[in-house]
Design a protein around this motif. Structure first.
Motif, PDB file in Angstrom:
ATOM      1  N   VAL A  46       0.838  -1.196   0.000  1.00 39.02           N
ATOM      2  CA  VAL A  46       0.000   0.000   0.000  1.00 39.02           C
ATOM      3  C   VAL A  46       0.882   1.259   0.000  1.00 39.02           C
ATOM      4  O   VAL A  46       0.445   2.340  -0.379  1.00 39.02           O
ATOM      5  N   GLN A  47       2.150   1.073   0.415  1.00 41.47           N
ATOM      6  CA  GLN A  47       3.024   2.226   0.536  1.00 41.47           C
ATOM      7  C   GLN A  47       3.759   2.555  -0.750  1.00 41.47           C
ATOM      8  O   GLN A  47       4.448   3.567  -0.810  1.00 41.47           O
ATOM      9  N   ILE A  48       3.648   1.703  -1.763  1.00 42.22           N
ATOM     10  CA  ILE A  48       4.339   1.965  -3.030  1.00 42.22           C
ATOM     11  C   ILE A  48       3.908   3.333  -3.531  1.00 42.22           C
ATOM     12  O   ILE A  48       2.721   3.615  -3.620  1.00 42.22           O
ATOM     13  N   PRO A  49       4.871   4.183  -3.857  1.00 45.87           N
ATOM     14  CA  PRO A  49       4.525   5.557  -4.223  1.00 45.87           C
ATOM     15  C   PRO A  49       3.693   5.623  -5.502  1.00 45.87           C
ATOM     16  O   PRO A  49       3.698   4.714  -6.323  1.00 45.87           O
ATOM     17  N   CYS A  50       2.991   6.747  -5.657  1.00 47.07           N
ATOM     18  CA  CYS A  50       2.058   6.894  -6.771  1.00 47.07           C
ATOM     19  C   CYS A  50       2.753   6.805  -8.114  1.00 47.07           C
ATOM     20  O   CYS A  50       2.203   6.266  -9.064  1.00 47.07           O
ATOM     21  N   GLY A  53       2.781   3.540  -9.504  1.00 46.72           N
ATOM     22  CA  GLY A  53       1.473   2.916  -9.684  1.00 46.72           C
ATOM     23  C   GLY A  53       0.819   2.456  -8.406  1.00 46.72           C
ATOM     24  O   GLY A  53      -0.168   1.739  -8.438  1.00 46.72           O
ATOM     25  N   GLY A  54       1.377   2.836  -7.255  1.00 51.98           N
ATOM     26  CA  GLY A  54       0.779   2.407  -5.988  1.00 51.98           C
ATOM     27  C   GLY A  54      -0.078   3.507  -5.388  1.00 51.98           C
ATOM     28  O   GLY A  54      -0.409   4.492  -6.040  1.00 51.98           O
ATOM     29  N   LEU A  55      -0.416   3.337  -4.116  1.00 53.36           N
ATOM     30  CA  LEU A  55      -1.284   4.303  -3.457  1.00 53.36           C
ATOM     31  C   LEU A  55      -0.533   5.327  -2.631  1.00 53.36           C
ATOM     32  O   LEU A  55      -1.088   6.346  -2.247  1.00 53.36           O
ATOM     33  N   GLY A  56       0.722   5.029  -2.276  1.00 51.60           N
ATOM     34  CA  GLY A  56       1.476   5.952  -1.447  1.00 51.60           C
ATOM     35  C   GLY A  56       0.841   6.175  -0.091  1.00 51.60           C
ATOM     36  O   GLY A  56       0.893   7.277   0.445  1.00 51.60           O
ATOM     37  N   GLY A  57       0.237   5.153   0.458  1.00 54.99           N
ATOM     38  CA  GLY A  57      -0.445   5.344   1.735  1.00 54.99           C
ATOM     39  C   GLY A  57       0.267   4.643   2.873  1.00 54.99           C
ATOM     40  O   GLY A  57       1.332   4.078   2.699  1.00 54.99           O
ATOM     41  N   LYS A  58      -0.344   4.704   4.064  1.00 57.84           N
ATOM     42  CA  LYS A  58       0.225   4.032   5.213  1.00 57.84           C
ATOM     43  C   LYS A  58      -0.691   2.883   5.608  1.00 57.84           C
ATOM     44  O   LYS A  58      -1.812   2.761   5.101  1.00 57.84           O
ATOM     45  N   ALA A  59      -0.224   2.064   6.525  1.00 60.96           N
ATOM     46  CA  ALA A  59      -0.979   0.869   6.884  1.00 60.96           C
ATOM     47  C   ALA A  59      -1.174   0.800   8.394  1.00 60.96           C
ATOM     48  O   ALA A  59      -0.335   1.237   9.168  1.00 60.96           O
ATOM     49  N   ASN A 110       6.033   3.418   8.165  1.00 63.81           N
ATOM     50  CA  ASN A 110       4.676   3.756   7.761  1.00 63.81           C
ATOM     51  C   ASN A 110       3.645   2.713   8.140  1.00 63.81           C
ATOM     52  O   ASN A 110       2.510   2.769   7.681  1.00 63.81           O
ATOM     53  N   ILE A 111       4.060   1.734   8.956  1.00 61.97           N
ATOM     54  CA  ILE A 111       3.089   0.741   9.424  1.00 61.97           C
ATOM     55  C   ILE A 111       2.797   1.033  10.888  1.00 61.97           C
ATOM     56  O   ILE A 111       3.688   0.997  11.730  1.00 61.97           O
TER      57      ILE A 111
END
Lengths: 256, 384
Positions: A46-50, A53-59, A110-111
């Motif tokens: 989920v942390q893969i940067p935009c 092609g990811g969401l750039g989010g935290k978990a 980021n987790i």
């Protein structure tokens, strides 16, 4: 609708791209099939940067059994960083020059990890999550591993357990919708007597089975691990093989 | 939250009492002749006097809860003396008035100084009550109403339509029960797209499990008409999809809010072509009710009963069809049965059971309860 990749192409294909946000997905399977591995992989992916092609989010990772191994997460994060670097090289140097690269330690940072030791703590935590996520808006996935564990003991009154669980399910649905994040619930299996024979069924009973938007069942087929879409409002029922490697969840070796 | 719960129960409970109230032994013959046997206009707007300029018009469910003192402006007979007389018998609203023994109230009024005025006040309240009930219809008018308004909505699946002798009937509450992933949501989506497309009415879809899929609706709409290659075809699909209104609801009280809003909108608006709500789907109602049932208090059961009353009222008065989905729980000897217990069973008009055979991917629908079809029949179909 945004989706979180599982790092296994076959699995992503049957899921229509990955685990979808705004929905509650339940993943169940026998012990050792790789539920926690998949949960950790999603928390990293989920942390893969935009720009990759990811969401750039935290978990948020809620651990009820104590199966979260930090060293394993580091291993998976390192593999993800290497994959991202390779993808960046494939796309050309322009992307790499623009952004700061994420290292494995950044993934760990980021987790948000919560350890839960009783069902009252679990319920209290779910109530707290609304406030927590309002303050940390970049959380894009909540993984609960496993949702069944705390509820399989200490409950004399099963009717009360059903009430508590269905209230919890509604709260999770609301969180998923309100903050547009994915909620992934990992569930254990139990045996059920159907027509005289013992069969495996997911834990927490019939009423719980209605509490998720999608359900994925992980099972063994011979020596291979397979995932099967058991319930989904928009995806067809299908199976896909996957494997658990030192780098995390990946395509099944027999195919590639 | 607690106080609003109470108001809900009290409001709907006393309304239920009001509806079943028959002019009976409470009233002396003197009172009965004052209640004029006029027949109110059918479909005349139930005009209840608005109490003050600033207060909003009370919606139907709360008329019985209107406090006596708010009627003072319209009806000067119900003055402060009358109100304090009633208050001394703990009567503060119209609902309290009806549940009180009117005979003893009249007798108590006798002993008061302004007894004649008080008795006139009592009959004034009774005549107000007279305007609150539904107009009566005779058999012919009922038949006409059934032919004009109570149509049948096709589900879009031929096998299900012929099984149900046309489809879902407007004015009825239909329950669809089934185990997990048996196709309940798919059937709801199919029905929603069929109604929005064919009947040109709008659909309200209440979703409690984030399972509404606009992709599936689009798929069902484009199925028979071919791919939307031309410009105006896409426009038509967009227009039809905009008739399906989706509400995400995760709490029983929010569901009541949505339903009351819908009631208000339907009650105040004239029938506009293409915008009239024809179908309400609640998927699933059991996930909202299960957390509040049981546990020693009966509040859950009363909320479930009031929900049933409200849904049936919406269906009947505003000519809409309502479909709710229910899940299954384990019954005796391990056989699954629909959730929500015995008291829910009497609420829906039609109860259907859905099951799915995973190998062949066919769904099987059967009737548990139906007012005009035999129970125990079944049919099979496939949703692609």
């Amino acid at each position: 609708m945004t989706r979180i990749t599982t790092s296994c192409a076959e699995l992503d294909k049957i899921l229509g791209g990955g685990i979808s946000c705004k929905e509650v997905t339940e993943i169940g399977g026998v012990p050792g099939i790789g539920k926690t591995q998949l949960g950790i992989q999603l928390a990293v992916n989920v942390q893969i940067p935009c720009y990759y092609g990811g969401l750039g989010g935290k978990a948020i990772y809620i651990d009820t059994e104590g199966s979260f191994m930090v060293e394993r997460v580091l291993q998976i994060a390192e593999a993800c960083t290497e994959d991202m670097a390779e993808y960046g090289r494939f796309l050309g140097k322009s992307i790499q020059a623009r952004q700061v690269e994420m290292g494995p330690k950044d993934f760990l940072e980021n987790i948000y990890y919560f350890r839960v030791c009783s069902y009252t703590e679990q319920i209290g935590l779910e109530n707290y999550l609304d406030k927590f996520i309002s303050e940390h808006r970049d959380v894009k996935i909540i993984v609960i591993d496993s949702v069944a564990f705390q509820f399989r003991q200490d409950f004399d009154d099963l009717a009360q357990r059903t009430r508590v669980l269905s209230a919890m399910a509604l709260k999770l649905m609301k969180l998923a919708k309100k903050f547009s994040l994915a909620v992934v619930l990992l569930n254990q299996v139990t045996t059920k007597v159907i027509e005289g024979s013992f069969q495996l069924a997911l834990a927490l009973g019939d009423s719980w089975s209605h509490s998720c938007t999608n359900r994925l069942i992980l099972y063994w087929n011979g020596d291979e691990r397979y995932a099967y879409i058991d319930k989904s409002p928009s995806l067809r029922s299908a199976s896909a093989p996957y494997s658990v490697t030192s780098r995390g969840i990946r395509n099944s070796s027999s195919n590639s | 939250m607690g106080s609003s719960n109470k108001a809900q129960i009290a409001g709907t409970g006393s309304e239920a009492l009001f509806v079943s109230h028959k002019p009976s032994v409470f009233l002396s013959p003197a009172f009965i002749c004052r209640i004029l046997p006029t027949r109110p206009d059918r479909r005349a707007p139930n005009s209840f006097p608005v109490s003050t300029a600033t207060a909003p018009a009370p919606i139907e469910g709360e008329k019985a809860m209107t406090a006596l003192k708010s009627l003072e402006q319209e009806f000067p007979l119900l003055d402060i003396n009358f109100q304090s007389f009633c208050a001394s018998h703990s009567i503060l609203t119209i609902a309290d008035f009806l549940t009180h023994d009117l005979h003893s109230l009249a007798a108590a009024a006798e002993s008061q100084p302004a007894s004649l005025r008080l008795k006139e006040g009592i009959s004034q309240v009774l005549s107000i009550v007279d305007t609150l009930h539904q107009p009566w219809l005779d058999g012919l008018e009922l038949l006409q109403d059934a032919m004009d308004n109570k149509r049948v909505l096709s589900t879009g699946i031929a096998a299900v339509d012929s099984f149900l002798h046309g489809g879902l009937r407007v004015g009825q509450l239909t329950e669809l029960a089934g185990p997990s992933s048996s196709g309940k949501t798919q059937l709801c989506l199919r029905l929603a797209s069929s109604v929005a497309k064919m009947d040109r009415g709008s659909v309200v879809y209440v979703d409690t499990g984030n399972s509404f899929s606009s992709r599936r609706i689009h798929h069902f709409l484009c199925e028979n008409g071919g791919p939307p290659s031309k410009q105006d075809d896409t426009g038509i699909v967009q227009r039809v999809m905009s008739r399906i209104l989706r509400h995400s609801v995760f709490d029983i009280n929010l569901l009541f809010n949505v339903l009351h809003q819908l009631e208000f909108i339907l009650g105040s608006q004239e029938c506009m072509e293409g915008c009239k709500v024809q179908l309400l789907i609640v998927d699933s109602v059991s996930s909202l009710i299960t957390p509040i049932l049981g546990g020693g208090s009966s509040q859950g059961y009363s909320l479930m009963a009031s929900l049933g009353v409200l849904l049936k009222k919406l269906a009947h008065e505003h000519d809409i069809a309502i479909l709710v989905t229910n899940h299954m729980v384990g019954g005796e000897r391990g056989n699954p049965k629909p959730a929500l217990g015995e008291s829910w069973k009497s609420i829906p008009h039609v109860r259907l059971l859905l099951s799915c055979d995973y190998e062949t991917n066919t769904c099987n629908i059967s009737t548990l309860k139906h007012p005009s079809l035999a129970a125990g029949r079944s049919a099979s179909f496939v949703i692609d």
